[in-house]
Design an enzyme around this catalytic site. Sequence first.
Site, PDB file in Angstrom:
ATOM      1  CG  HIS A  77      -2.026   0.963   1.130  1.00  0.00           C
ATOM      2  ND1 HIS A  77      -1.904   2.284   1.484  1.00  0.00           N
ATOM      3  CD2 HIS A  77      -3.282   0.795   0.671  1.00  0.00           C
ATOM      4  CE1 HIS A  77      -3.050   2.890   1.245  1.00  0.00           C
ATOM      5  NE2 HIS A  77      -3.906   2.019   0.758  1.00  0.00           N
TER       6      HIS A  77
ATOM      7  CG  ASP B 158      -8.552  -4.381  -2.572  1.00  0.00           C
ATOM      8  OD1 ASP B 158      -9.755  -4.234  -2.345  1.00  0.00           O
ATOM      9  OD2 ASP B 158      -7.835  -3.493  -3.043  1.00  0.00           O
TER      10      ASP B 158
HETATM   11  N1  ACO Z   1       4.163  -7.422  -4.882  1.00  0.00           N
HETATM   12  C1  ACO Z   1       5.499  -7.385  -5.104  1.00  0.00           C
HETATM   13  N2  ACO Z   1       6.245  -6.281  -4.968  1.00  0.00           N
HETATM   14  C2  ACO Z   1       5.634  -5.162  -4.602  1.00  0.00           C
HETATM   15  C3  ACO Z   1       4.245  -5.123  -4.344  1.00  0.00           C
HETATM   16  C4  ACO Z   1       3.518  -6.322  -4.487  1.00  0.00           C
HETATM   17  N3  ACO Z   1       2.203  -6.344  -4.266  1.00  0.00           N
HETATM   18  N4  ACO Z   1       3.883  -3.856  -4.002  1.00  0.00           N
HETATM   19  C5  ACO Z   1       5.006  -3.120  -4.031  1.00  0.00           C
HETATM   20  N5  ACO Z   1       6.050  -3.906  -4.383  1.00  0.00           N
HETATM   21  C6  ACO Z   1       7.460  -3.499  -4.470  1.00  0.00           C
HETATM   22  C7  ACO Z   1       7.754  -2.778  -5.768  1.00  0.00           C
HETATM   23  O1  ACO Z   1       8.138  -3.662  -6.778  1.00  0.00           O
HETATM   24  C8  ACO Z   1       8.865  -1.842  -5.340  1.00  0.00           C
HETATM   25  O2  ACO Z   1      10.043  -2.600  -5.241  1.00  0.00           O
HETATM   26  P1  ACO Z   1      11.512  -1.905  -5.473  1.00  0.00           P
HETATM   27  O3  ACO Z   1      11.567  -0.740  -4.539  1.00  0.00           O
HETATM   28  O4  ACO Z   1      12.473  -3.000  -5.119  1.00  0.00           O
HETATM   29  O5  ACO Z   1      11.547  -1.502  -6.914  1.00  0.00           O
HETATM   30  C9  ACO Z   1       8.452  -1.447  -3.917  1.00  0.00           C
HETATM   31  O6  ACO Z   1       7.687  -2.552  -3.422  1.00  0.00           O
HETATM   32  C10 ACO Z   1       7.649  -0.195  -3.822  1.00  0.00           C
HETATM   33  O7  ACO Z   1       6.594  -0.307  -4.747  1.00  0.00           O
HETATM   34  P2  ACO Z   1       5.875   0.942  -5.387  1.00  0.00           P
HETATM   35  O8  ACO Z   1       5.055   0.484  -6.531  1.00  0.00           O
HETATM   36  O9  ACO Z   1       6.845   2.044  -5.609  1.00  0.00           O
HETATM   37  O10 ACO Z   1       5.002   1.383  -4.160  1.00  0.00           O
HETATM   38  P3  ACO Z   1       3.663   2.125  -4.233  1.00  0.00           P
HETATM   39  O11 ACO Z   1       3.478   2.799  -2.950  1.00  0.00           O
HETATM   40  O12 ACO Z   1       3.546   2.963  -5.455  1.00  0.00           O
HETATM   41  O13 ACO Z   1       2.678   0.862  -4.419  1.00  0.00           O
HETATM   42  C11 ACO Z   1       0.696  -0.332  -4.663  1.00  0.00           C
HETATM   43  C12 ACO Z   1       1.441   0.736  -3.864  1.00  0.00           C
HETATM   44  C13 ACO Z   1       0.410   0.196  -6.076  1.00  0.00           C
HETATM   45  C14 ACO Z   1      -0.631  -0.580  -3.958  1.00  0.00           C
HETATM   46  C15 ACO Z   1       1.543  -1.636  -4.736  1.00  0.00           C
HETATM   47  O14 ACO Z   1       1.852  -2.089  -3.442  1.00  0.00           O
HETATM   48  C16 ACO Z   1       0.851  -2.737  -5.541  1.00  0.00           C
HETATM   49  O15 ACO Z   1       0.939  -2.733  -6.772  1.00  0.00           O
HETATM   50  N6  ACO Z   1       0.134  -3.689  -4.861  1.00  0.00           N
HETATM   51  C17 ACO Z   1      -0.592  -4.723  -5.553  1.00  0.00           C
HETATM   52  C18 ACO Z   1      -1.935  -4.166  -6.042  1.00  0.00           C
HETATM   53  C19 ACO Z   1      -2.886  -3.931  -4.898  1.00  0.00           C
HETATM   54  O16 ACO Z   1      -3.087  -4.789  -4.043  1.00  0.00           O
HETATM   55  N7  ACO Z   1      -3.534  -2.758  -4.945  1.00  0.00           N
HETATM   56  C20 ACO Z   1      -4.546  -2.389  -3.937  1.00  0.00           C
HETATM   57  C21 ACO Z   1      -4.026  -1.314  -3.018  1.00  0.00           C
HETATM   58  S1  ACO Z   1      -5.247  -0.929  -1.817  1.00  0.00           S
HETATM   59  C22 ACO Z   1      -6.354   0.012  -2.667  1.00  0.00           C
HETATM   60  O17 ACO Z   1      -6.056   0.788  -3.521  1.00  0.00           O
HETATM   61  C23 ACO Z   1      -7.756  -0.158  -2.324  1.00  0.00           C
END
Ligand code: ACO
Length: 425
Positions: free
Chosen positions: A303, A360
């Site tokens: 998140h 979720d």
């Molecule tokens: N699985 C694997 N790796 C992940 C995940 C994940 N679910 N989420 C983040 N990471 C990693 C990224 O690859 C990144 O790695 P790095 O720093 O080594 O390159 C790091 O964690 C940070 O990720 P970002 O995308 O920069 O973080 P951000 O804050 O933008 O991401 C997000 C938030 C989009 C929710 C992300 O965690 C994700 O894609 N999760 C899966 C989708 C999801 O469950 N979305 C629902 C969110 S809750 C909602 O909106 C209701």
Amino acid sequence: MTETIRLVYADKEYELPVIVGSEGEKAIDISQLRAATGFITLDPGYANTGSCTSNITFMDGEKGILRYRGIPVEELAEHATFKETAYLLINGKLPNRQELTRFSVLLNDNSLVHEDMRAFYENFPRSSHPMGILSAMVNALRSFYPELHNLEEEINMTVTRLLSKIRTLAAMSYKISRGHKVVYPRPDLAYCANFLNMMFDSPVKPYLIDPDVVKALRVFWILHADHEQNCSTSAVRLVGSARVNLYAAISAGIAALWGPLHGGANQAVIEMLSDIAKNKNMSKVIKLAKDKKDPSRLMGFGHRVYKTYDPRAKIMKKMCDRLLTKLKISDPLLDVAKELEEKALKDDYFVEHNLYPNVDFYSGIVLRAIGIPVNMFTVLFAIGRLPGWIAQWKESMDDPMWKLSRPRQIYTGPLQTKFVPIDER
Ligand code: ACO
């Protein structure tokens, strides 16, 4: 005295005021930055940028706290109805009995949708995603319910119509997609039960309203009711800042919520869990989620704000267990989810990246148990989030500091170039 931060560049020094929120969060006020220095800030994804001050929702991503108008979401999930929560978010206080009765009467009086709107549903291809349909139908409401002259009355009517009709529109889309007869809202049923009845009642199989199912939906909606400046809420505020009508702004929020990185994750989680259950490939899914060369992620994990367990996910997981036990449902996807969570939480990658289950992760299993089809999951999220979107939109409209949202950019394209006529290219 206001605290300031000193910005030093070349031989000049600038003082930037510090803004402190009621929970002690701090921000640097850069509203005069460009005028004073010629600089703008660059913050992709706005991870360090506050777009507004707000007194609606407080969240602390490090401590796992979520409160609506100061009230912990845990307490609301335990004691409040969804209607009370919506009232709280939109009006800033819990309703007394009289206010709640008036609100309920208004919601009931506005629950029908114009019969002509049915023609739209019938002409969408059967395979259309219900989120696309919902976004279009909410936008279309403006054409069916033109603007009133009195601004206050207009806002109150639009808010009530939206809160009430969104359930009817969502249930209609489901019924029509299945080729079934539309079920009308009933005045004797409360908000959540009414929606369930419109979804599942049929002339040949009357729907029996189960209080445990109603409670699960109530909690699901309360947990989704607001989440401060997330992607869809920011879309509502940004589109709303152009002073479009509320239907159009909410329609934009629905479109943003549809994305799998945001509200669409609840559908994506179930698809991922089903894939694991079917192909017994949990280790591979985890491995690919960690692989930077592969675009897949562990859906329902991570998140932008929570760097600990999402407080909503905690409540959702407990409710999921309780509901399935009560309904005597054994869902293999719950076992897969628990095993996946356990494995991920022990995995160095997820630990180092602070990746925990978000709201979720378990919500899809709850919705499946209620009987909601997978492609309607995000629609259910949208109904829950509507009070938050409305509250945030209203707050922005009343904010004397509010401006048209218009970020700047740093241009990295070609310098001035001559136009080349087509024969010379
Ligand atoms: N699985 C694997 N790796 C992940 C995940 C994940 N679910 N989420 C983040 N990471 C990693 C990224 O690859 C990144 O790695 P790095 O720093 O080594 O390159 C790091 O964690 C940070 O990720 P970002 O995308 O920069 O973080 P951000 O804050 O933008 O991401 C997000 C938030 C989009 C929710 C992300 O965690 C994700 O894609 N999760 C899966 C989708 C999801 O469950 N979305 C629902 C969110 S809750 C909602 O909106 C209701």
